[in-house]
Write a protein that holds these residues in place. Structure first.
Motif, PDB file in Angstrom:
ATOM      1  N   GLU A 203      36.503  40.066  30.482  1.00  0.00           N
ATOM      2  CA  GLU A 203      37.730  40.830  30.696  1.00  0.00           C
ATOM      3  C   GLU A 203      38.298  40.540  32.087  1.00  0.00           C
ATOM      4  OE1 GLU A 203      34.720  43.250  28.267  1.00  0.00           O
ATOM      5  OE2 GLU A 203      34.738  42.011  30.072  1.00  0.00           O
ATOM      6  N   GLU A 204      39.454  39.913  32.140  1.00  0.00           N
ATOM      7  CA  GLU A 204      40.027  39.508  33.418  1.00  0.00           C
ATOM      8  C   GLU A 204      40.335  40.711  34.305  1.00  0.00           C
ATOM      9  OE1 GLU A 204      41.053  37.474  36.604  1.00  0.00           O
ATOM     10  OE2 GLU A 204      40.111  36.642  34.801  1.00  0.00           O
ATOM     11  N   GLU A 205      40.740  41.822  33.688  1.00  0.00           N
ATOM     12  CA  GLU A 205      41.043  43.012  34.479  1.00  0.00           C
ATOM     13  C   GLU A 205      39.798  43.514  35.198  1.00  0.00           C
ATOM     14  OE1 GLU A 205      42.755  47.580  33.866  1.00  0.00           O
ATOM     15  OE2 GLU A 205      42.850  46.126  32.222  1.00  0.00           O
ATOM     16  N   LEU A 206      38.670  43.512  34.497  1.00  0.00           N
ATOM     17  CA  LEU A 206      37.412  43.930  35.105  1.00  0.00           C
ATOM     18  C   LEU A 206      36.988  42.947  36.193  1.00  0.00           C
ATOM     19  CD1 LEU A 206      34.894  45.720  35.251  1.00  0.00           C
ATOM     20  CD2 LEU A 206      33.959  44.439  33.302  1.00  0.00           C
ATOM     21  N   ALA A 207      37.119  41.659  35.905  1.00  0.00           N
ATOM     22  CA  ALA A 207      36.745  40.641  36.889  1.00  0.00           C
ATOM     23  C   ALA A 207      37.571  40.785  38.167  1.00  0.00           C
ATOM     24  CB  ALA A 207      36.918  39.250  36.298  1.00  0.00           C
ATOM     25  N   GLU A 208      38.870  41.029  37.997  1.00  0.00           N
ATOM     26  CA  GLU A 208      39.739  41.146  39.164  1.00  0.00           C
ATOM     27  C   GLU A 208      39.411  42.397  39.970  1.00  0.00           C
ATOM     28  OE1 GLU A 208      42.290  40.044  42.009  1.00  0.00           O
ATOM     29  OE2 GLU A 208      41.618  38.841  40.296  1.00  0.00           O
ATOM     30  N   SER A 209      39.063  43.483  39.288  1.00  0.00           N
ATOM     31  CA  SER A 209      38.718  44.707  40.012  1.00  0.00           C
ATOM     32  C   SER A 209      37.452  44.507  40.834  1.00  0.00           C
ATOM     33  CB  SER A 209      38.555  45.872  39.039  1.00  0.00           C
ATOM     34  OG  SER A 209      37.380  45.727  38.252  1.00  0.00           O
ATOM     35  N   ILE A 210      36.517  43.708  40.318  1.00  0.00           N
ATOM     36  CA  ILE A 210      35.290  43.421  41.062  1.00  0.00           C
ATOM     37  C   ILE A 210      35.610  42.565  42.286  1.00  0.00           C
ATOM     38  CG2 ILE A 210      33.097  42.172  40.956  1.00  0.00           C
ATOM     39  CD1 ILE A 210      32.890  43.094  38.035  1.00  0.00           C
ATOM     40  N   ARG A 211      36.449  41.544  42.099  1.00  0.00           N
ATOM     41  CA  ARG A 211      36.842  40.708  43.243  1.00  0.00           C
ATOM     42  C   ARG A 211      37.484  41.553  44.343  1.00  0.00           C
ATOM     43  NH1 ARG A 211      39.377  37.501  39.093  1.00  0.00           N
ATOM     44  NH2 ARG A 211      38.102  35.686  38.544  1.00  0.00           N
ATOM     45  N   GLU A 212      38.440  42.384  43.932  1.00  0.00           N
ATOM     46  CA  GLU A 212      39.152  43.200  44.910  1.00  0.00           C
ATOM     47  C   GLU A 212      38.218  44.194  45.578  1.00  0.00           C
ATOM     48  OE1 GLU A 212      42.318  44.995  42.777  1.00  0.00           O
ATOM     49  OE2 GLU A 212      43.505  43.135  42.593  1.00  0.00           O
ATOM     50  N   GLY A 213      37.296  44.758  44.802  1.00  0.00           N
ATOM     51  CA  GLY A 213      36.362  45.722  45.365  1.00  0.00           C
ATOM     52  C   GLY A 213      35.454  45.099  46.408  1.00  0.00           C
ATOM     53  N   ARG A 214      34.966  43.878  46.131  1.00  0.00           N
ATOM     54  CA  ARG A 214      34.110  43.189  47.102  1.00  0.00           C
ATOM     55  C   ARG A 214      34.895  42.859  48.370  1.00  0.00           C
ATOM     56  NH1 ARG A 214      28.631  43.034  46.386  1.00  0.00           N
ATOM     57  NH2 ARG A 214      28.484  40.951  47.273  1.00  0.00           N
ATOM     58  N   GLN A 215      36.105  42.337  48.206  1.00  0.00           N
ATOM     59  CA  GLN A 215      36.917  42.010  49.372  1.00  0.00           C
ATOM     60  C   GLN A 215      37.194  43.246  50.215  1.00  0.00           C
ATOM     61  OE1 GLN A 215      37.935  39.111  50.489  1.00  0.00           O
ATOM     62  NE2 GLN A 215      37.601  37.708  48.784  1.00  0.00           N
ATOM     63  N   ARG A 216      37.544  44.351  49.554  1.00  0.00           N
ATOM     64  CA  ARG A 216      37.872  45.584  50.271  1.00  0.00           C
ATOM     65  C   ARG A 216      36.647  46.117  51.013  1.00  0.00           C
ATOM     66  NH1 ARG A 216      40.084  47.646  46.378  1.00  0.00           N
ATOM     67  NH2 ARG A 216      38.324  48.792  45.480  1.00  0.00           N
ATOM     68  N   GLU A 217      35.485  46.084  50.340  1.00  0.00           N
ATOM     69  CA  GLU A 217      34.265  46.604  50.953  1.00  0.00           C
ATOM     70  C   GLU A 217      33.912  45.852  52.224  1.00  0.00           C
ATOM     71  OE1 GLU A 217      29.478  46.934  49.861  1.00  0.00           O
ATOM     72  OE2 GLU A 217      30.922  46.268  48.353  1.00  0.00           O
ATOM     73  N   PHE A 218      33.991  44.525  52.162  1.00  0.00           N
ATOM     74  CA  PHE A 218      33.553  43.742  53.312  1.00  0.00           C
ATOM     75  C   PHE A 218      34.627  43.598  54.380  1.00  0.00           C
ATOM     76  CE2 PHE A 218      30.515  42.258  50.042  1.00  0.00           C
ATOM     77  CZ  PHE A 218      29.359  42.672  50.693  1.00  0.00           C
ATOM     78  N   ALA A 219      35.875  43.808  54.011  1.00  0.00           N
ATOM     79  CA  ALA A 219      36.934  43.810  55.021  1.00  0.00           C
ATOM     80  C   ALA A 219      36.683  44.894  56.052  1.00  0.00           C
ATOM     81  CB  ALA A 219      38.296  44.002  54.368  1.00  0.00           C
ATOM     82  N   GLU A 220      36.091  45.997  55.593  1.00  0.00           N
ATOM     83  CA  GLU A 220      35.774  47.098  56.500  1.00  0.00           C
ATOM     84  C   GLU A 220      34.697  46.702  57.512  1.00  0.00           C
ATOM     85  OE1 GLU A 220      34.608  50.210  53.901  1.00  0.00           O
ATOM     86  OE2 GLU A 220      36.604  50.443  52.989  1.00  0.00           O
ATOM     87  N   HIS A 221      33.967  45.610  57.231  1.00  0.00           N
ATOM     88  CA  HIS A 221      32.923  45.147  58.142  1.00  0.00           C
ATOM     89  C   HIS A 221      33.327  43.855  58.853  1.00  0.00           C
ATOM     90  CE1 HIS A 221      30.738  47.822  55.374  1.00  0.00           C
ATOM     91  NE2 HIS A 221      29.922  48.023  56.383  1.00  0.00           N
ATOM     92  N   GLY A 222      34.631  43.524  58.793  1.00  0.00           N
ATOM     93  CA  GLY A 222      35.101  42.355  59.524  1.00  0.00           C
ATOM     94  C   GLY A 222      34.903  41.040  58.808  1.00  0.00           C
ATOM     95  N   TRP A 223      34.680  41.065  57.480  1.00  0.00           N
ATOM     96  CA  TRP A 223      34.420  39.835  56.741  1.00  0.00           C
ATOM     97  C   TRP A 223      35.563  39.505  55.785  1.00  0.00           C
ATOM     98  CZ3 TRP A 223      29.031  42.180  56.078  1.00  0.00           C
ATOM     99  CH2 TRP A 223      28.154  41.644  57.017  1.00  0.00           C
ATOM    100  N   ALA A 224      36.758  39.947  56.047  1.00  0.00           N
ATOM    101  CA  ALA A 224      37.891  39.753  55.134  1.00  0.00           C
ATOM    102  C   ALA A 224      38.136  38.262  54.910  1.00  0.00           C
ATOM    103  CB  ALA A 224      39.141  40.408  55.709  1.00  0.00           C
ATOM    104  N   GLY A 225      38.411  37.902  53.650  1.00  0.00           N
ATOM    105  CA  GLY A 225      38.767  36.534  53.305  1.00  0.00           C
ATOM    106  C   GLY A 225      37.618  35.585  53.160  1.00  0.00           C
ATOM    107  N   GLN A 226      36.380  36.039  53.371  1.00  0.00           N
ATOM    108  CA  GLN A 226      35.237  35.134  53.325  1.00  0.00           C
ATOM    109  C   GLN A 226      34.279  35.436  52.177  1.00  0.00           C
ATOM    110  OE1 GLN A 226      33.222  35.112  57.103  1.00  0.00           O
ATOM    111  NE2 GLN A 226      35.120  35.093  58.261  1.00  0.00           N
ATOM    112  N   VAL A 227      34.604  36.389  51.344  1.00  0.00           N
ATOM    113  CA  VAL A 227      33.676  36.817  50.308  1.00  0.00           C
ATOM    114  C   VAL A 227      33.770  35.881  49.111  1.00  0.00           C
ATOM    115  CG1 VAL A 227      32.951  38.727  48.854  1.00  0.00           C
ATOM    116  CG2 VAL A 227      33.999  39.184  51.076  1.00  0.00           C
ATOM    117  N   PRO A 228      32.678  35.271  48.669  1.00  0.00           N
ATOM    118  CA  PRO A 228      32.735  34.364  47.512  1.00  0.00           C
ATOM    119  C   PRO A 228      33.202  35.095  46.254  1.00  0.00           C
ATOM    120  CG  PRO A 228      30.658  34.139  48.706  1.00  0.00           C
ATOM    121  CD  PRO A 228      31.347  35.347  49.271  1.00  0.00           C
TER     122      PRO A 228
END
Length: 591
Positions: free
Chosen positions: A449-474
């Motif tokens: 499900e692409e919607e689920l996949a995209e929500s996971i991508r966005e969630g990982r990016q958002r989580e790590f952006a808070e720790h200064g890792w924005a844009g680097q999450v595989p």
């Protein structure tokens, strides 16, 4: 309550618990073409006798599309398709002389079947069992293998708790692995997830009240352990434990996040689970261990049950993340997030020498409150706590999936290994740690499900952006993320890797042969504060000297003491031992 198995391959009786359904049909065949009405029987169960045909089946409730069996043993075409019959009594076992491994003798090795080898199968793991036996570990802990969506993933989004993930090799592949491990003297534990199911392919809630809105977990709906219908839900989980321990000959289970098993009954589910495991141990003569992952820092999780009185949950062991955190901060200097409290110079001595819970009723700045409860060594020995230098959680939940050895010198990583493997706890390694694997271990999924996949991508990016890792999450959905996380076995004999492997092998051998490394009680050893980068540990007549930095140290060498193991710049002189920068030595008698 237990004893409601799914049909075996030679059975002609199909059963389903669906107390709220008005009509249920058994659908037979891979295409679910043949519909057979089922009859309601006692307790909300439905039943029918039918010819199994090709062995594929599903259930249709109240005219809705068919769904897999909640107790399915096999989903050969994925979690959204009909179930397949499996006769677990027909497995060809050769481990009749197997006697098991008690927890107090365990050295655990956590591995993920899908990234342990390029084959990503149980049979691929079998081909490297000799490596693990030679290393000296005694227990393999498999990350979850219950069926989950797609080909690859961590396994914590499983949706068919009784089924073995088909791309790994299915039920027969797991049997081959366990049987082969036992032949080499290796016990096998399995990580199981009972606190929630994944979001894709989770049909249990459509069948019966397996979930409740009275409680919640961070990952989805909570399992219904104490509401209406919960007797059968508890039976479902108890039968699941019996399946793994009896039908698959597993030696233990790691229970994921038991603090998220919300149960308001007088007898907690964990007490029932531990009682069942003890019953199976007694009847088989083979020790079975249940090890809980708990965030509560409560020794009651592993304190003995007290029959009709008030006692503990009776689990045989539990993960001790505070030990990991103390080691991680001492070795890396990282102190963000939940690591902040462990920057206290007293954290390492306390967590390695006195108690697995640095937070034992003390203030936790990360939680903003007091946390934990003290451990009484007279009631709960150190070996009941499983400690690690790195785990799938602590590596995979970093933005880049980098291992501890990727950011510090090899000698400092070796020092961490020495501190762990001479600790009073049951040590656990994470796959590839023993040779300093260069590969990361990142978070990956394979959702359709692409919607689920995209929500996971966005969630990982958002989580790590808070720790200064924005844009680097595989990207978790990228096949390259899985490939990057797969161990490279050609490294084992490479420069630097082979030396570290030899050091791990020697440390494990020392732990096995020197009694004080297994029997010194909590609080009886001595661990110094890491002042000027030097850590000193004394357990019985064994001493560990670790230099974590660019300095060096010279320590007395007692009469008759030998260098038992060393890594880096270590010089033994008459009466003294000199330890150079980023180096470690273990000194003492040989038991």
């Amino acid at each position: 309550m237990s004893g409601h198995p799914s049909p075996a391959v030679d059975s002609r009786t199909y059963r389903l618990w669906a107390p709220d359904a008005s009509a249920v049909e058994l659908r037979l065949g891979a295409g679910s073409a043949l519909a057979v009405p089922m009859a309601r029987v006692d307790g909300g169960w439905w039943e029918v006798a039918a010819d199994p045909g090709d062995g594929r089946y599903a259930f249709a409730l109240d005219g809705r599309p068919p769904v897999p069996d909640p107790r399915s043993r096999h989903q050969p075409d994925g979690v959204h398709t009909p179930s397949a019959l499996v006769d677990t009594s027909a497995f060809a076992w050769t481990d009749h002389g197997w006697r098991g491994v008690p927890l107090q003798d365990a050295v655990v090795y956590e591995l993920h079947v899908g990234t342990f080898t390029p084959e990503r199968t149980f049979d691929g793991v079998v081909r490297h069992l000799d490596h693990l036996a030679d290393l000296g570990v005694t227990v393999i802990e498999l990350m979850p293998v219950a069926a989950f969506p797609g080909r690859h993933g961590w396994g914590y989004d499983g949706v068919a708790p009784y089924a073995v993930h088909a791309p790994y090799g299915g039920p027969e592949g797991l049997v081959r692995l366990v049987d082969a491990a036992h032949a080499r003297g290796l016990a096998v534990w399995l990580d199981v997830v009972h606190n929630h199911l994944g979001p894709s392919g989770n049909y249990l809630g459509q069948v019966a009240p397996y979930f409740t809105d009275r409680h919640h977990t961070p990952w989805g709906d909570a399992v219904n352990l104490d509401g209406p219908g919960s007797d059968e839900v508890r039976a479902y989980l108890l039968d699941n434990v019996r399946l793994w321990l009896e039908d698959y000959h597993l030696d233990g289970l790691r229970l994921d996040a038991v603090h998220a098993l919300h149960d308001e009954r007088a007898v907690h589910l964990l007490e029932d689970l531990s009682a069942l495991a003890d019953e199976i141990s007694r009847s088989s003569g083979i020790p079975r261990s249940l090890v809980g992952e708990s965030d509560r820092n409560d020794p009651a999780t592993v304190a003995p049950r007290a029959g009709g009185g008030v006692g503990g949950m009776g689990l045989h062991g539990q993960w001790a993340d505070d030990v990991h955190h103390a080691l991680h901060v001492a070795l890396t200097g990282e102190d963000q997030g939940y690591y902040a409290d462990f920057a206290d110079p007293g954290a390492l001595p306390k967590a390695l020498g006195d108690t697995p819970f640095f937070h034992d009723g003390t203030w936790s700045s990360f939680r903003g409150r007091r946390h934990g409860r003290p451990v009484d060594p007279a009631v709960t020995p150190g070996w009941r706590f499983v400690a690690s230098l790195q785990t799938h959680d602590q590596v995979g939940n970093r933005a880049m999936g980098d291992r501890i050895g990727h950011g510090i010198p090899a000698g400092r990583a070796a020092a961490g290994a020495a501190l762990l493997l001479t600790s009073p706890y049951t040590p656990m390694l994470f796959m590839g740690e023993e040779w300093g694997a260069s590969t990361p271990w990142q978070y990956f999924t394979d959702h359709e499900e692409e919607e689920l996949a995209e929500s996971i991508r966005e969630g990982r990016q958002r989580e790590f952006a808070e720790h200064g890792w924005a844009g680097q999450v595989p990207d978790p959905q990228d096949e390259g993320t899985v490939s990057a996380s797969t161990l490279r076995w050609d490294e084992v004999t490479g420069e630097g890797h082979e030396e570290l492997l030899g050091f791990y092998r020697e440390l494990i051998r020392l732990r096995r042969t020197i009694p004080s490394l297994r029997s010194t009680p909590l609080g009886a050893g001595r661990v110094s504060r890491p002042e000027e980068g030097v850590v000193l540990v004394q357990r019985g007549d064994v001493r560990v000297v670790a230099v974590l930095g660019s300095g060096s140290t010279s320590v007395p060498r007692p009469d008759g003491a030998e260098v038992l193991a060393s890594f880096g710049e270590v010089t033994a002189l008459d009466g003294r031992i000199v330890v150079g920068p980023e180096s470690v030595v273990v000194v003492g008698g040989r038991g």
